[in-house]
Design a protein around this motif. Sequence first.
Motif, PDB file in Angstrom:
ATOM      1  N   VAL A 163     -20.730 -21.997   2.060  1.00  0.00           N
ATOM      2  CA  VAL A 163     -19.565 -21.020   1.776  1.00  0.00           C
ATOM      3  C   VAL A 163     -20.003 -19.587   2.555  1.00  0.00           C
ATOM      4  CG1 VAL A 163     -19.019 -22.131  -0.539  1.00  0.00           C
ATOM      5  CG2 VAL A 163     -20.591 -19.977  -0.357  1.00  0.00           C
ATOM      6  N   PHE A 164     -21.049 -19.288   2.914  1.00  0.00           N
ATOM      7  CA  PHE A 164     -21.499 -17.961   3.395  1.00  0.00           C
ATOM      8  C   PHE A 164     -20.912 -18.294   5.108  1.00  0.00           C
ATOM      9  CE2 PHE A 164     -24.856 -17.134   0.411  1.00  0.00           C
ATOM     10  CZ  PHE A 164     -24.349 -16.039  -0.157  1.00  0.00           C
ATOM     11  N   ARG A 165     -20.634 -19.216   5.360  1.00  0.00           N
ATOM     12  CA  ARG A 165     -19.941 -19.468   6.803  1.00  0.00           C
ATOM     13  C   ARG A 165     -18.722 -19.679   6.869  1.00  0.00           C
ATOM     14  NH1 ARG A 165     -23.806 -20.701  10.911  1.00  0.00           N
ATOM     15  NH2 ARG A 165     -25.782 -20.641   9.974  1.00  0.00           N
ATOM     16  N   ASP A 166     -18.100 -19.996   5.639  1.00  0.00           N
ATOM     17  CA  ASP A 166     -16.501 -20.196   5.790  1.00  0.00           C
ATOM     18  C   ASP A 166     -15.843 -19.441   4.673  1.00  0.00           C
ATOM     19  OD1 ASP A 166     -14.055 -21.463   6.339  1.00  0.00           O
ATOM     20  OD2 ASP A 166     -14.625 -22.838   4.731  1.00  0.00           O
ATOM     21  N   GLU A 167     -15.028 -18.513   4.946  1.00  0.00           N
ATOM     22  CA  GLU A 167     -14.208 -17.739   3.920  1.00  0.00           C
ATOM     23  C   GLU A 167     -13.543 -18.535   3.131  1.00  0.00           C
ATOM     24  OE1 GLU A 167     -11.580 -13.518   4.122  1.00  0.00           O
ATOM     25  OE2 GLU A 167     -12.779 -13.995   5.855  1.00  0.00           O
ATOM     26  N   TYR A 168     -12.761 -19.513   3.522  1.00  0.00           N
ATOM     27  CA  TYR A 168     -11.746 -20.332   2.862  1.00  0.00           C
ATOM     28  C   TYR A 168     -12.794 -21.013   1.563  1.00  0.00           C
ATOM     29  CZ  TYR A 168      -8.323 -23.306   1.207  1.00  0.00           C
ATOM     30  OH  TYR A 168      -7.399 -23.903   0.289  1.00  0.00           O
ATOM     31  N   SER A 169     -13.815 -21.778   2.152  1.00  0.00           N
ATOM     32  CA  SER A 169     -14.445 -22.252   1.178  1.00  0.00           C
ATOM     33  C   SER A 169     -15.168 -21.212  -0.062  1.00  0.00           C
ATOM     34  CB  SER A 169     -15.794 -22.984   1.845  1.00  0.00           C
ATOM     35  OG  SER A 169     -15.101 -23.864   2.783  1.00  0.00           O
ATOM     36  N   ARG A 170     -15.641 -20.084   0.576  1.00  0.00           N
ATOM     37  CA  ARG A 170     -15.989 -19.091  -0.322  1.00  0.00           C
ATOM     38  C   ARG A 170     -15.114 -18.641  -1.549  1.00  0.00           C
ATOM     39  NH1 ARG A 170     -17.997 -16.183   3.306  1.00  0.00           N
ATOM     40  NH2 ARG A 170     -16.655 -14.399   3.345  1.00  0.00           N
ATOM     41  N   LYS A 171     -13.756 -18.527  -0.854  1.00  0.00           N
ATOM     42  CA  LYS A 171     -12.773 -18.083  -1.782  1.00  0.00           C
ATOM     43  C   LYS A 171     -12.592 -19.257  -2.935  1.00  0.00           C
ATOM     44  CE  LYS A 171      -7.928 -16.206  -1.972  1.00  0.00           C
ATOM     45  NZ  LYS A 171      -7.799 -17.017  -3.344  1.00  0.00           N
ATOM     46  N   LYS A 172     -12.196 -20.412  -2.267  1.00  0.00           N
ATOM     47  CA  LYS A 172     -12.218 -21.498  -3.509  1.00  0.00           C
ATOM     48  C   LYS A 172     -13.211 -21.739  -4.340  1.00  0.00           C
ATOM     49  CE  LYS A 172     -10.320 -25.528  -4.842  1.00  0.00           C
ATOM     50  NZ  LYS A 172      -9.137 -25.337  -5.386  1.00  0.00           N
ATOM     51  N   LEU A 173     -14.606 -21.424  -3.777  1.00  0.00           N
ATOM     52  CA  LEU A 173     -15.562 -21.616  -4.892  1.00  0.00           C
ATOM     53  C   LEU A 173     -15.594 -20.491  -5.735  1.00  0.00           C
ATOM     54  CD1 LEU A 173     -18.387 -22.795  -5.708  1.00  0.00           C
ATOM     55  CD2 LEU A 173     -19.590 -21.354  -4.311  1.00  0.00           C
ATOM     56  N   ASN A 174     -15.224 -19.216  -5.576  1.00  0.00           N
ATOM     57  CA  ASN A 174     -14.903 -18.169  -6.246  1.00  0.00           C
ATOM     58  C   ASN A 174     -13.823 -18.390  -7.256  1.00  0.00           C
ATOM     59  OD1 ASN A 174     -17.013 -16.626  -5.145  1.00  0.00           O
ATOM     60  ND2 ASN A 174     -15.926 -15.541  -3.980  1.00  0.00           N
ATOM     61  N   ASP A 175     -12.807 -18.990  -6.778  1.00  0.00           N
ATOM     62  CA  ASP A 175     -11.538 -19.316  -7.597  1.00  0.00           C
ATOM     63  C   ASP A 175     -11.982 -20.243  -8.705  1.00  0.00           C
ATOM     64  OD1 ASP A 175     -10.074 -17.509  -6.030  1.00  0.00           O
ATOM     65  OD2 ASP A 175      -8.776 -19.155  -5.069  1.00  0.00           O
ATOM     66  N   ILE A 176     -12.713 -20.992  -8.523  1.00  0.00           N
ATOM     67  CA  ILE A 176     -13.148 -22.161  -9.501  1.00  0.00           C
ATOM     68  C   ILE A 176     -14.038 -21.528 -10.616  1.00  0.00           C
ATOM     69  CG2 ILE A 176     -14.429 -24.381  -9.902  1.00  0.00           C
ATOM     70  CD1 ILE A 176     -13.889 -25.173  -7.247  1.00  0.00           C
ATOM     71  N   VAL A 177     -15.281 -20.638 -10.217  1.00  0.00           N
ATOM     72  CA  VAL A 177     -16.259 -20.262 -10.870  1.00  0.00           C
ATOM     73  C   VAL A 177     -16.058 -18.888 -11.927  1.00  0.00           C
ATOM     74  CG1 VAL A 177     -18.693 -19.614 -11.149  1.00  0.00           C
ATOM     75  CG2 VAL A 177     -18.051 -21.387  -9.523  1.00  0.00           C
ATOM     76  N   HIS A 178     -15.310 -17.990 -10.934  1.00  0.00           N
ATOM     77  CA  HIS A 178     -15.249 -16.502 -11.265  1.00  0.00           C
ATOM     78  C   HIS A 178     -14.407 -16.468 -12.955  1.00  0.00           C
ATOM     79  CE1 HIS A 178     -16.482 -14.188  -7.553  1.00  0.00           C
ATOM     80  NE2 HIS A 178     -17.437 -14.962  -8.021  1.00  0.00           N
ATOM     81  N   PRO A 179     -13.310 -17.335 -13.106  1.00  0.00           N
ATOM     82  CA  PRO A 179     -12.723 -16.991 -14.287  1.00  0.00           C
ATOM     83  C   PRO A 179     -13.448 -17.428 -15.492  1.00  0.00           C
ATOM     84  CG  PRO A 179     -11.230 -18.003 -12.921  1.00  0.00           C
ATOM     85  CD  PRO A 179     -12.442 -18.090 -12.121  1.00  0.00           C
ATOM     86  N   HIS A 180     -14.303 -18.345 -15.551  1.00  0.00           N
ATOM     87  CA  HIS A 180     -15.290 -18.752 -16.540  1.00  0.00           C
ATOM     88  C   HIS A 180     -16.364 -17.706 -16.651  1.00  0.00           C
ATOM     89  CE1 HIS A 180     -13.611 -22.828 -16.689  1.00  0.00           C
ATOM     90  NE2 HIS A 180     -13.362 -22.670 -15.507  1.00  0.00           N
ATOM     91  N   VAL A 181     -16.753 -17.229 -15.569  1.00  0.00           N
ATOM     92  CA  VAL A 181     -17.801 -15.995 -15.726  1.00  0.00           C
ATOM     93  C   VAL A 181     -17.307 -14.812 -16.201  1.00  0.00           C
ATOM     94  CG1 VAL A 181     -19.270 -14.521 -14.346  1.00  0.00           C
ATOM     95  CG2 VAL A 181     -19.139 -16.781 -13.609  1.00  0.00           C
ATOM     96  N   LEU A 182     -16.043 -14.488 -15.866  1.00  0.00           N
ATOM     97  CA  LEU A 182     -15.487 -13.325 -16.311  1.00  0.00           C
ATOM     98  C   LEU A 182     -15.078 -13.419 -17.895  1.00  0.00           C
ATOM     99  CD1 LEU A 182     -13.131 -12.470 -13.511  1.00  0.00           C
ATOM    100  CD2 LEU A 182     -14.660 -10.909 -14.329  1.00  0.00           C
ATOM    101  N   LEU A 183     -14.708 -14.579 -18.510  1.00  0.00           N
ATOM    102  CA  LEU A 183     -14.521 -14.582 -19.790  1.00  0.00           C
ATOM    103  C   LEU A 183     -15.629 -14.622 -20.509  1.00  0.00           C
ATOM    104  CD1 LEU A 183     -12.146 -15.473 -21.410  1.00  0.00           C
ATOM    105  CD2 LEU A 183     -12.493 -17.856 -21.208  1.00  0.00           C
ATOM    106  N   THR A 184     -16.894 -15.390 -20.117  1.00  0.00           N
ATOM    107  CA  THR A 184     -18.135 -15.133 -20.871  1.00  0.00           C
ATOM    108  C   THR A 184     -18.754 -13.619 -20.948  1.00  0.00           C
ATOM    109  OG1 THR A 184     -18.772 -17.339 -19.813  1.00  0.00           O
ATOM    110  CG2 THR A 184     -20.366 -16.200 -20.904  1.00  0.00           C
ATOM    111  N   ILE A 185     -18.445 -12.987 -19.714  1.00  0.00           N
ATOM    112  CA  ILE A 185     -18.742 -11.529 -19.628  1.00  0.00           C
ATOM    113  C   ILE A 185     -18.244 -10.873 -20.819  1.00  0.00           C
ATOM    114  CG2 ILE A 185     -18.808  -9.251 -18.472  1.00  0.00           C
ATOM    115  CD1 ILE A 185     -19.297 -11.061 -15.729  1.00  0.00           C
ATOM    116  N   LYS A 186     -16.711 -11.180 -20.974  1.00  0.00           N
ATOM    117  CA  LYS A 186     -15.924 -10.373 -21.878  1.00  0.00           C
ATOM    118  C   LYS A 186     -16.517 -10.703 -23.341  1.00  0.00           C
ATOM    119  CE  LYS A 186     -11.073  -9.742 -23.214  1.00  0.00           C
ATOM    120  NZ  LYS A 186      -9.657  -9.821 -22.948  1.00  0.00           N
TER     121      LYS A 186
END
Length: 205
Positions: free
Chosen positions: A78-101
């Motif tokens: 993911v560090f070499r490919d912006e699209y892959s990085r965005k895809k990974l973030n789209d999968i993981v971040h909503p769950h992280v944000l909900l847990t933080i909240k």
Amino acid sequence: MKHNNCKIIGITGGIATGKSTVTSMLIEKGYKVIDADKIAKQVVSKDSSVYREIVTYFGEDILKNDGTIDRKKLGNLVFRDEYSRKKLNDIVHPHVLLTIKETIKRNMEKEKILFIDVPLLIEEIDNFKKYGIVFDEIWLVYTDEKTQLNRLIRRNDISEEEAIYRIKSQMPIDMKKRYVTRIIDNRGDKKRLEEQVDEVLKEII
């Protein structure tokens, strides 16, 4: 989300700028720190829905022999490919944000200050707002890019080329300065870093 009398302070930086050192100091001083990276590791644990989504998208090559995600292999992708990085973030971040909240809600009655350690806080600030997470202050743990590069090579035992890729995948550290309340300068030694943390804590208490 109303904070009552609890201050919500975000701590961010760039890769290898010393953010974890600052959060360790805060924990030693008795403060509660919500660590976004630790939460991200929990939400991708084996057989979770997030884990399955990542493996479906990136393939089984990113797995270790025990079936868990090899963070180094996934990072290299993911560090070499912006699209892959965005895809990974789209999968993981909503769950992280909900847990933080949820963690903020559970702790804000009993804490005067809650620190949230987020590597990509400035890049993700709009997503935090979507989840109703508002920061009273944002602290940036700062070091210059040359020091950052040298520390990253040493810490992760990677090549200079690989380290540059990782640094370039984030917003430049000097640009982050514009978006924060306070800058903690980590170009010196650990003693000077701790002095700054103590000074800032005195100001806000």
